[in-house]
Design a protein around this motif. Structure first.
Motif, mmCIF file in Angstrom:
data_model
loop_
_atom_site.group_PDB
_atom_site.id
_atom_site.type_symbol
_atom_site.label_atom_id
_atom_site.label_comp_id
_atom_site.label_asym_id
_atom_site.label_seq_id
_atom_site.Cartn_x
_atom_site.Cartn_y
_atom_site.Cartn_z
ATOM 1 N N TRP A 1 0.709 -1.209 -0.025
ATOM 2 C CA TRP A 1 0.066 0.010 0.067
ATOM 3 C C TRP A 1 0.893 1.311 0.132
ATOM 4 O O TRP A 1 1.884 1.416 0.612
ATOM 5 C CB TRP A 1 -0.783 0.122 1.319
ATOM 6 N N PHE A 2 0.471 2.141 -0.660
ATOM 7 C CA PHE A 2 1.092 3.499 -0.541
ATOM 8 C C PHE A 2 0.511 4.328 0.499
ATOM 9 O O PHE A 2 -0.685 4.577 0.505
ATOM 10 C CB PHE A 2 0.973 4.186 -1.907
ATOM 11 N N HIS A 3 1.270 4.863 1.351
ATOM 12 C CA HIS A 3 0.941 5.651 2.431
ATOM 13 C C HIS A 3 1.082 7.150 2.256
ATOM 14 O O HIS A 3 2.334 7.622 2.228
ATOM 15 C CB HIS A 3 1.845 5.225 3.625
ATOM 16 N N THR A 4 0.027 7.701 2.298
ATOM 17 C CA THR A 4 -0.208 9.019 1.722
ATOM 18 C C THR A 4 0.310 9.965 2.575
ATOM 19 O O THR A 4 0.755 11.321 2.447
ATOM 20 C CB THR A 4 -1.523 9.529 1.189
ATOM 21 N N GLY A 5 0.272 9.862 4.077
ATOM 22 C CA GLY A 5 0.387 10.823 4.895
ATOM 23 C C GLY A 5 -0.714 11.677 5.196
ATOM 24 O O GLY A 5 -0.468 12.684 5.879
ATOM 25 N N ASP A 6 -1.646 11.649 4.620
ATOM 26 C CA ASP A 6 -2.991 12.451 4.696
ATOM 27 C C ASP A 6 -4.285 11.788 5.709
ATOM 28 O O ASP A 6 -4.326 10.491 5.414
ATOM 29 C CB ASP A 6 -3.325 12.790 3.380
ATOM 30 N N VAL A 7 -4.865 12.612 6.635
ATOM 31 C CA VAL A 7 -5.780 11.850 7.231
ATOM 32 C C VAL A 7 -7.139 12.340 6.554
ATOM 33 O O VAL A 7 -7.444 13.403 6.325
ATOM 34 C CB VAL A 7 -5.698 12.820 8.636
ATOM 35 N N PHE A 8 -7.983 11.290 6.644
ATOM 36 C CA PHE A 8 -9.340 11.321 6.099
ATOM 37 C C PHE A 8 -10.310 10.893 6.926
ATOM 38 O O PHE A 8 -10.133 10.048 7.908
ATOM 39 C CB PHE A 8 -9.496 10.573 4.718
ATOM 40 N N LYS A 9 -11.459 11.268 6.625
ATOM 41 C CA LYS A 9 -12.688 10.536 7.218
ATOM 42 C C LYS A 9 -13.562 9.952 5.966
ATOM 43 O O LYS A 9 -13.493 10.560 5.009
ATOM 44 C CB LYS A 9 -13.484 11.300 8.176
ATOM 45 N N LYS A 10 -14.422 8.879 6.143
ATOM 46 C CA LYS A 10 -15.312 8.288 5.332
ATOM 47 C C LYS A 10 -16.656 8.274 5.829
ATOM 48 O O LYS A 10 -16.832 7.759 6.903
ATOM 49 C CB LYS A 10 -14.671 7.111 4.747
ATOM 50 N N ASP A 11 -17.405 8.574 5.292
ATOM 51 C CA ASP A 11 -19.195 8.467 5.916
ATOM 52 C C ASP A 11 -19.714 7.269 5.398
ATOM 53 O O ASP A 11 -19.215 6.308 4.720
ATOM 54 C CB ASP A 11 -19.843 9.721 5.536
ATOM 55 N N GLU A 12 -20.899 6.888 5.741
ATOM 56 C CA GLU A 12 -21.486 5.484 5.489
ATOM 57 C C GLU A 12 -21.949 5.477 3.925
ATOM 58 O O GLU A 12 -21.837 4.311 3.531
ATOM 59 C CB GLU A 12 -22.789 5.444 6.167
ATOM 60 N N GLN A 13 -22.010 6.652 3.048
ATOM 61 C CA GLN A 13 -22.324 6.533 1.821
ATOM 62 C C GLN A 13 -21.012 6.373 0.838
ATOM 63 O O GLN A 13 -21.150 6.503 -0.480
ATOM 64 C CB GLN A 13 -23.159 7.866 1.273
ATOM 65 N N GLY A 14 -19.783 6.412 1.546
ATOM 66 C CA GLY A 14 -18.594 6.223 0.953
ATOM 67 C C GLY A 14 -18.091 7.663 0.311
ATOM 68 O O GLY A 14 -17.003 7.476 -0.399
#
Length: 534
Positions: A393-406
């Motif tokens: 996997w490529f590790h981006t160093g960026d933080v995200f969230k994902k909701d139930e709808q994707g």
């Protein structure tokens, strides 16, 4: 999809030169232009010219220039002799320039005359550079510490040779240096297939047969490599200006009939800050790729009569997250994981590499099924490559969230996140909301120590044209639109923000600044709990 996944930009361009040799293809604003056939010829002449300089397979060729026909065709010429172009920002000076040229081990550089002196200033520290080609604006070749030749003299004896082997999708198309906001920049190895995947991120379903792309980004950015491929694939035109100019934008669009462009959020903010005009919709522009998206994106679309899309990418990636159909339903989201080729997978993980639940923040990891559609690592940096590419996997160093709808939501660079009042605060979100104020052109948020207890939030603000920043008005605006724990305590007004050559804000430099010119809302007696509407 119109992108040929088994082809390369060069082969697409050469096919167009056979099918439509006289069709107008590439234009400089206020400069020269080429048909598809002329573009192929110029690429072949540059290949012959570089070969005469001794450039061959595996060599690195640096370029230092703004957007122009040569910035596109030196790249292609290098590829035809199996060499690799390393486009460098004209903003590089001193240690940054030394690092890039030494790290890439370039023996040849092609430089526009205005930037030649920057090389001479560090000539004694350059370990590998031997020959310099200068694209002259004058007739006098400048003095140099290197073997120097003018572009005119070199190209005057070059021929449009045809004995070249076209690159394959897995070959390296170019080396793009990352921003290096916290350390020395790294040269990212970009395969031709990655450019294919990047170009394919744009939904071309509504495109006609006469689209023209208006490019104002830097010549050393990924957009200067993937967007020409997209336009050649749809049989369109590629129009370029050295840099974005608010006052020239609509004039350029009208003059060259541009229908498609890319804007960063700050550019769109500048556009919206101009006085409204009845002619705001009277232009050729139809499609805008914007990242990040203005919170009031619908107002932008209605005012200028355009449709917009957005997405998420970085130099090392190829647009894994997009919003299709040219409709942004959630301005705060980057969109969803792209469907279809190159078949991306994504994960959000905690600091231990474990997947986090939906709605929880985590670092974005990306991979694809299609080979060579993500970066091939970092030039001469096996340790950095191994660190970024772990467990496939490529590790981006960026933080995200994902909701139930994707839907994916960018939170922050992992290193820039702020912890305040027990809450994780996205500096990116603070910046976006503060920059929405009419007085503000640009905003950068960092954490700073306060009262020996915990960090507080400080923002650096660049005033919008003709405006004077009123810190009290900014804080009250923030208190009405943001959670209290996100409202900045400190404000410092600056003429400009320190940036890397790829225009990323250098927050490490902001953290080093003495705190002598900041406004403190606590000292000013502003109680945000009492601000109306907060």
């Amino acid at each position: 999809m119109v992108i040929d996944t088994e082809s390369t930009y060069i082969s697409v361009l050469f096919d167009r030169a056979e099918e439509s040799p006289g069709q107008l293809w590439m234009q400089e604003v206020d400069g020269d232009e080429l048909t598809y056939a002329q573009s192929r010829e110029l690429a072949c002449r540059w290949a012959d010219a570089l070969r005469q300089l001794g450039v061959g397979a595996g060599d690195m060729v640096a370029t230092i220039m703004e957007n122009c026909l040569d910035s596109q065709h030196v790249w292609l010429g290098a590829a035809l002799v199996r060499a690799v172009e390393v486009p460098l920002s004209p903003l590089l000076r001193g240690e940054s320039l030394v690092h890039a040229l030494n790290d890439s081990r370039c023996k040849v550089v092609v430089v526009a005359e205005p930037f030649h002196q920057q090389i001479e200033e560090v000539s004694e520290r350059l370990k590998h550079l031997e020959r310099v080609v200068v694209a002259l604006a004058s007739e006098t070749t400048p003095a140099s510490s290197f073997d120097i030749i003018s572009r005119e003299a070199l190209m005057g004896r070059a021929k449009a040779a045809k004995d070249f082997e076209l690159p394959k999708p897995e070959d390296i198309a170019c080396v793009l240096y990352t921003s290096g906001t916290t350390g020395p920049s790294k040269g990212t190895l970009i395969p031709w297939a990655q450019l294919n995947a990047n170009a394919a991120a744009t939904d071309v379903t509504p495109f006609g047969d006469s689209e023209a792309f208006y490019y104002t980004g830097a010549a050393n950015h990924a957009g200067a490599r993937s967007q020409p491929l997209l336009m050649a694939s749809v049989g369109g035109r590629f129009v370029m200006r050295p840099a974005f100019k608010t006052q020239e934008f609509w004039a350029d669009v009208d003059r060259y009939g541009c229908t498609f462009t890319i804007m960063v959020g700050a550019m769109a903010h500048f556009m919206m800050s101009q006085p409204p005009s009845p002619k705001d919709c009277d232009h050729a522009l139809k499609f805008v790729l914007m990242a990040p998206v203005l919170p009031n994106i619908e107002a932008f679309n209605q005012r200028f009569g355009v449709v917009t899309c957005t997405g998420y990418s970085m130099t090392e990636l190829s647009g894994p997250i997009t919003n299709p159909n040219w409709k942004i339903d959630i301005p705060s989201s980057c969109g969803k994981l792209r469907a279809g080729w190159p078949h991306y997978d994504a994960r959000l993980v905690d600091e231990d590499g474990r997947d986090v639940p939906v709605g929880t923040e985590g670092e974005l990891l990306v991979r694809t099924e299609a080979p060579h559609t993500l970066n091939a690592g970092y030039l001469n940096r096996p340790d950095a490559t191994a660190e970024a590419w772990r467990d496939g996997w490529f590790h981006t160093g960026d933080v995200f969230k994902k909701d139930e709808q994707g839907n994916y939501y960018f939170i922050d660079r992992r290193k820039d996140a702020i912890r305040k009042s027990g809450e994780n605060v996205s500096s990116f979100e603070v910046e976006m909301q503060i920059a929405a104020h009419e007085q503000v052109a640009e905003c950068a948020a960092i954490a700073v120590p306060a009262d020996n207890v915990e960090d507080e939030i400080k923002v650096f603000l660049v005033p919008a044209d003709g405006c004077r920043i009123d810190p009290e008005a900014i804080v009250k605006f923030a208190a009405r639109t943001m959670p209290r724990y996100m409202v900045p305590r400190y404000i410092e007004v600056v003429d400009e923000l320190p940036k890397t050559p790829t225009l990323r804000v250098q927050k490490a430099e902001l953290r080093k600044r003495p705190r002598t010119n900041e406004w403190d809302r606590v000292v000013a007696g502003i109680d945000i709990k009492r601000v109306e509407g907060s």
